[in-house]
Design a protein around this motif. Structure first.
Motif, PDB file in Angstrom:
ATOM      1  N   LEU B   6       0.922  -1.086  -0.178  1.00  0.00           N
ATOM      2  CA  LEU B   6       0.092  -0.007   0.199  1.00  0.00           C
ATOM      3  C   LEU B   6       0.853   1.437   0.045  1.00  0.00           C
ATOM      4  CD1 LEU B   6      -2.270  -1.395   2.763  1.00  0.00           C
ATOM      5  CD2 LEU B   6      -3.111  -1.058   0.389  1.00  0.00           C
ATOM      6  N   ILE B  10       0.416   4.491   3.347  1.00  0.00           N
ATOM      7  CA  ILE B  10       1.403   4.209   4.452  1.00  0.00           C
ATOM      8  C   ILE B  10       2.638   5.275   4.615  1.00  0.00           C
ATOM      9  CG2 ILE B  10       0.532   1.986   5.129  1.00  0.00           C
ATOM     10  CD1 ILE B  10       3.231   0.985   3.698  1.00  0.00           C
ATOM     11  N   PRO B  11       2.864   5.514   5.695  1.00  0.00           N
ATOM     12  CA  PRO B  11       3.965   6.469   5.904  1.00  0.00           C
ATOM     13  C   PRO B  11       5.290   5.675   5.685  1.00  0.00           C
ATOM     14  CG  PRO B  11       2.725   6.476   7.999  1.00  0.00           C
ATOM     15  CD  PRO B  11       2.198   5.281   7.161  1.00  0.00           C
ATOM     16  N   ASP B  12       6.178   6.493   4.977  1.00  0.00           N
ATOM     17  CA  ASP B  12       7.391   5.711   4.512  1.00  0.00           C
ATOM     18  C   ASP B  12       8.322   5.167   5.564  1.00  0.00           C
ATOM     19  OD1 ASP B  12       7.912   8.252   5.035  1.00  0.00           O
ATOM     20  OD2 ASP B  12       9.402   8.541   3.579  1.00  0.00           O
ATOM     21  N   CYS B  13       7.840   4.308   6.465  1.00  0.00           N
ATOM     22  CA  CYS B  13       8.833   3.914   7.638  1.00  0.00           C
ATOM     23  C   CYS B  13       9.337   2.519   7.458  1.00  0.00           C
ATOM     24  CB  CYS B  13       7.947   4.041   8.921  1.00  0.00           C
ATOM     25  SG  CYS B  13       7.550   5.565   9.259  1.00  0.00           S
ATOM     26  N   THR B  14       8.685   1.590   8.322  1.00  0.00           N
ATOM     27  CA  THR B  14       9.381   0.092   8.378  1.00  0.00           C
ATOM     28  C   THR B  14       8.689  -1.001   7.329  1.00  0.00           C
ATOM     29  OG1 THR B  14       7.846  -0.210  10.260  1.00  0.00           O
ATOM     30  CG2 THR B  14      10.011   0.475  10.822  1.00  0.00           C
ATOM     31  N   ALA B  15       7.654  -0.537   6.713  1.00  0.00           N
ATOM     32  CA  ALA B  15       6.848  -1.580   6.074  1.00  0.00           C
ATOM     33  C   ALA B  15       7.636  -2.075   4.828  1.00  0.00           C
ATOM     34  CB  ALA B  15       5.585  -1.046   5.568  1.00  0.00           C
ATOM     35  N   PHE B  16       7.778  -3.200   4.840  1.00  0.00           N
ATOM     36  CA  PHE B  16       8.654  -3.994   4.052  1.00  0.00           C
ATOM     37  C   PHE B  16       8.165  -3.732   2.522  1.00  0.00           C
ATOM     38  CE2 PHE B  16       9.619  -8.151   1.683  1.00  0.00           C
ATOM     39  CZ  PHE B  16      11.051  -7.931   1.443  1.00  0.00           C
TER      40      PHE B  16
END
Ligand SMILES: Cc1ncc(C[n+]2csc(CCOP(=O)(O)OP(=O)(O)O)c2C)c(N)n1
Ligand code: SF4
Ligand code: SF4
Ligand code: SF4
Ligand SMILES: [Mg+2]
Lengths: 277, 90
Positions: B6, B10-16
């Motif tokens: 997505l 989603i904020p650009d942090c940890t999501a793979f």
């Protein structure tokens, strides 16, 4: 509009995880994220839900999610919330910590975040022992339950009343829930999401592996715990307590206990005694 | 129903970022849920209570990830879901 099975987000944000078949904790996480949506940031300490959700290179979360040091769930949540706010991002910060991670090791961080009144949703999925490391007794293991550290008599201590502890610390909202009654759980998450300040939801989440029940009995057992009066559904809001429902069949308490392998150490007298603890 | 990345939402942090699932869980099953369309009243209780999210809102099972726990069969009031021996589907 109230969230229900009819309008719940059809997307799955916790999918492909490695929890045991029939795991109540994974259902609690799955449903909460469906209510809180794609932008919610999930924060998990060590425990089953982090162990089964983060298996590099496979991530079972499709929203942002990260693991914290075991004792630090609520303080890491505080930092994330502050960072998002600084960047102008609007997103829920939701914690999913086990009973051990909440009532024992993470209690100080939790108390600190409540004291600061940080805008967070903290969900304790309570499987009533340290499951991920092999079923050790926690402060939320109930009286009589056998664990690998209470192998003979079962726990001789009663369960800590986390809801009362959280309320006494001054939380904005605290509620208990059960994975057996998801409509109620969903309503409480929605309510928490709409409030500013610190919100706490404590959801009972049976664990077939640690409780000695069949994988298909998770929901039944979670419902029964409420029906027999062992797990009371209540809310703390505006400084007031509300009891959501009265036990519908208290007479089935002993039956409820004896069908779970973990209570096999209780003899007839002790089973009667559980009514008073 | 499958996990989709997505990136816009989603904020650009940890999501793979690839957001794909490398290994499936279907092999864990000793029994599989089989839905009888004729008996199904589309109440979606099975979809709601499945811990793995492997029943879609349209009530079809994702056998790549269903672990065969049997919760769906037990929650289904009209008895539209039967748990069948997985070995018979090999
Ligand atoms: C500081 C620290 N101490 C101990 C551990 C080992 N540990 C990892 S998960 C876990 C059990 C967690 O129990 P709980 O919080 O109830 O979650 P559950 O596994 O039951 O879901 C423990 C003791 C750790 N990871 N870090
Ligand atoms: S041990 Fe229990 S809580 Fe942990 S993944 Fe398995 S069923 Fe879930
Ligand atoms: S619970 Fe049974 S009747 Fe309801 S949607 Fe599922 S299969 Fe159909
Ligand atoms: S058997 Fe279990 S995992 Fe498979 S679809 Fe039914 S509830 Fe979901
Ligand atoms: Mg636990």
């Amino acid at each position: 509009m109230a969230v229900s099975v009819k309008n719940l987000d059809s997307r799955e944000f916790f999918f492909g995880h490695k929890a045991c078949a029939g795991c109540g904790g994974s259902l609690a996480v799955r449903i909460a994220l469906k209510v809180l949506g794609a932008r919610a940031v999930a924060v998990l300490p060590a425990g089953c839900m982090s162990a089964v959700g983060f298996n590099f290179p496979q991530l079972a979360f499709s929203n942002n999610a990260l693991i914290t040091p075991f004792a630090a769930t609520a303080s890491v949540m505080t930092g994330i919330e502050a960072g998002l706010r600084r960047r102008g991002e609007i997103a829920h910060v939701v914690g999913f910590a086990g009973d051990g991670g909440t009532a024992d090791i993470g209690l100080q961080a939790l108390s600190g975040a409540i004291d600061r009144g940080d805008n967070l949703i903290y969900i304790c999925y309570d499987n009533e022992a340290y499951m991920n490391t092999g079923i050790q007794k926690s402060g939320l293991t109930p009286f009589g339950a056998r664990t690998t550290t209470t192998p003979i008599t079962g726990s001789v201590r009663r369960k800590k009343d986390m809801l009362a502890i959280v309320a006494a610390n001054g939380a904005e909202y605290a509620a208990s829930a059960s994975v057996g009654y998801l409509d109620d759980y969903v309503t409480k998450i929605e309510k928490a999401a709409a409030k500013p300040g610190f919100k706490y939801i404590h959801v009972i989440a049976p664990c077939p592996t640690g409780w000695g029940i069949k994988t298909n009995e998770t929901i039944e057992i979670a419902r029964e715990a409420v029906d027999v009066g062992l797990w009371r559904l209540r809310e703390y809001e505006n400084g007031q307590w509300l009891e959501n429902c009265a036990p519908s069949r208290p007479e089935d308490l002993v039956k409820h206990l004896t069908r779970q392998g973990r209570f096999s150490a209780l003899d007839t007298d002790k089973l009667e005694e559980t009514k008073n603890v | 129903m499958r996990l989709k990345p997505l990136p816009d939402t989603i904020p650009d942090c940890t999501a793979f970022e690839a957001g794909y699932l490398v290994t499936q869980n279907g092999g864990w099953r000793s029994e599989r849920p089989v839905i009888d369309e004729a008996k199904c009243v589309k109440c979606r209780q099975c979809y709601l209570y499945c811990p793995d999210g492997t029943i879609s809102q349209e009530i079809s099972v994702d056998y790549d990830f269903c672990k065969g726990c049997g919760i769906c069969a037990k929650i289904c009031k009209p008895g539209a879901i039967a748990m069948r021996r997985e070995a018979d589907y090999a």
